[in-house]
Design an enzyme around this catalytic site. Structure first.
Site, short mmCIF file in Angstrom:
data_model
loop_
_atom_site.label_atom_id
_atom_site.label_comp_id
_atom_site.label_asym_id
_atom_site.label_seq_id
_atom_site.Cartn_x
_atom_site.Cartn_y
_atom_site.Cartn_z
N GLU A 82 -2.42 7.69 -23.16
CA GLU A 82 -2.92 8.12 -24.46
C GLU A 82 -2.88 9.64 -24.59
O GLU A 82 -2.54 10.18 -25.65
CB GLU A 82 -4.36 7.63 -24.66
CG GLU A 82 -4.50 6.11 -24.65
CD GLU A 82 -4.86 5.56 -23.28
OE1 GLU A 82 -5.67 4.62 -23.21
OE2 GLU A 82 -4.31 6.06 -22.27
N CYS A 97 -9.64 3.82 -21.31
CA CYS A 97 -10.76 3.97 -20.38
C CYS A 97 -11.94 4.66 -21.06
O CYS A 97 -11.77 5.43 -22.00
CB CYS A 97 -10.33 4.73 -19.13
SG CYS A 97 -9.75 6.41 -19.43
N CYS A 115 -10.17 8.31 -22.07
CA CYS A 115 -9.21 8.31 -23.17
C CYS A 115 -9.86 7.89 -24.48
O CYS A 115 -9.44 8.31 -25.56
CB CYS A 115 -8.04 7.39 -22.84
SG CYS A 115 -7.01 8.01 -21.49
N LEU A 141 11.92 0.42 7.36
CA LEU A 141 11.01 0.05 6.28
C LEU A 141 10.91 1.15 5.22
O LEU A 141 9.84 1.44 4.68
CB LEU A 141 9.61 -0.28 6.83
CG LEU A 141 9.55 -1.41 7.88
CD1 LEU A 141 8.11 -1.68 8.27
CD2 LEU A 141 10.22 -2.68 7.37
N GLU A 145 7.54 -8.92 5.11
CA GLU A 145 8.96 -9.13 5.39
C GLU A 145 9.22 -9.95 6.65
O GLU A 145 10.35 -10.32 6.90
CB GLU A 145 9.69 -7.78 5.48
CG GLU A 145 9.95 -7.13 4.14
CD GLU A 145 11.20 -6.27 4.13
OE1 GLU A 145 11.85 -6.13 5.18
OE2 GLU A 145 11.53 -5.73 3.06
N THR A 201 4.77 -14.52 11.11
CA THR A 201 3.91 -13.73 10.23
C THR A 201 3.95 -14.28 8.80
O THR A 201 2.91 -14.44 8.16
CB THR A 201 4.35 -12.26 10.24
OG1 THR A 201 4.25 -11.75 11.57
CG2 THR A 201 3.50 -11.42 9.32
N SER A 244 1.99 -17.45 8.58
CA SER A 244 0.54 -17.28 8.63
C SER A 244 -0.03 -16.98 7.25
O SER A 244 -1.12 -17.45 6.89
CB SER A 244 0.17 -16.17 9.62
OG SER A 244 0.53 -14.89 9.13
#
Length: 351
Positions: free
Chosen positions: A53, A83, A92, A212, A291, A296, A299
């Site tokens: 805004e 907000c 804002c 990564l 990834e 993993t 899980s």
């Protein structure tokens, strides 16, 4: 309503430009319209900087000598409720009231406790006409990461893996085997730039020594997360270099060493995905890509702790090896990426 939707779609286009730059804040776009003409635009460009805004109002102020007069006869469209609290920037809603903008159209309410209807209430108390819910589904979907973090107290979790045409994840002997093509790999790097963090297990970190990062894409590197129960990973792996912050979940210590933060979990025999998700929430991590490896990923699937799964199927065959995870969800998207097939599953109904 159709006219309002046209301008709200422009808000969404602008908001999306902040992808990867504003987390843990939401992506927000704003458009100011005077007599069916857009006279100002803005979006939240960087975390801690001016909101959409503010940038839209400043756009009007910098381009029109009679900006104050125009604003007092305009409508401001914003993809998320303005907000009403002091954070890193002033409210804002106060700016809109100060500039006497007579009408506000918001895509959806902000679920954050410090806002959640308070911005709307403040505007209405000032005599401003407020319309809420224009393209609400699209506005919530754009900020699914923000909504998940605020309402579920965890990051938005994306599972990602590649599997061969016969359903294998990796060779049984642990050696590297590229399943996807170069185009798919570049796409994955672009995804990384759009998320806050990326997670791998100890075996993947040790076997693949992944970087990564987003070296084949554009944008900033995500935070790196690794599960290393007994702190057995050598310190010369790529995930411990200075390119990005790294979280190490373990059962040994909680400490900070440079850009590496060690977090000891309460119980490493159960609820590990849940503990990790909550600890990342506490670290203001809004989204997470998981990834691998297969254990993993499984899980998180077994814990029911995922929102989206992006699964590549390559053309190669392994004829035996570690089987890819199996997932049940709504496959709402399917794309052909060169010789690879990409399927995107969603765990629950979209926001």
């Amino acid at each position: 309503m159709q006219v309002d939707e046209i301008y709200m779609r422009r808000c969404l286009e602008l908001a999306a430009l902040g992808a990867g730059q504003v987390s843990p804040n939401p992506m927000v776009g704003a458009v100011i319209v005077y007599q069916n003409t857009i006279i100002g635009e803005g979006y939240h460009q960087q975390y801690g900087k001016a909101h959409a805004e503010v940038n839209a109002v400043n756009d009007v102020l910098s381009n029109f000598e009679n900006a104050g007069e125009l604003l007092e006869q305009s409508t401001i469209y914003v993809s998320l409720e303005p907000c009403a609290h002091y954070g890193k920037t002033p409210p804002c809603a106060d700016l809109i009231i100060k500039r006497r903008i007579p009408r506000v159209v918001a895509g959806c309410r902000d679920p954050f406790d410090a806002v959640n209807g308070r911005g709307i209430e403040k505007l209405e108390q000032a005599g401003i006409q407020v319309t809420v819910g224009v393209l609400a589904h699209e506005c919530r979907q754009l900020n699914k990461r923000f909504f998940t973090r605020v309402t579920k107290h965890r990051p938005y979790i994306i599972l990602k893996w590649a599997q061969t045409a016969d359903g294998c994840f990796a060779p049984a002997n642990g050696r590297q085997h590229w399943i996807t093509n170069d185009t798919s790999r570049r796409l994955v790097h672009q995804w990384r730039s759009e998320e806050a963090a990326i997670l791998v297990g100890k075996n993947t970190a040790l076997t693949d020594n992944p970087q990564l990062n987003v070296r084949y894409g554009q944008g900033k590197n995500p935070k790196r997360v690794v599960i290393d129960r007994r702190l057995e990973l050598p310190s010369d792996l790529h995930i411990f270099n200075s390119e990005a912050d790294t979280f190490v979940f373990n059962e040994v210590k909680t400490d900070v060493e440079g850009n590496v933060k060690y977090i000891a979990l309460e119980d490493f025999d159960r609820y590990v995905p849940q503990y990790i998700a909550y600890q990342l929430y506490l670290q203001d991590v809004q989204s997470l890509i998981v990834e691998g490896g297969a254990a993993t990923l499984n899980s998180f699937i077994e814990a029911g702790l995922w929102d989206e799964a992006r699964v590549f199927t390559g053309a190669s065959l392994l004829q035996g090896g570690i089987m890819a995870p199996r997932i049940s969800g709504n496959c709402l998207e399917e794309h052909q990426v060169g010789t690879d097939r990409l399927q995107i599953f969603y765990h629950d109904a979209l926001f």
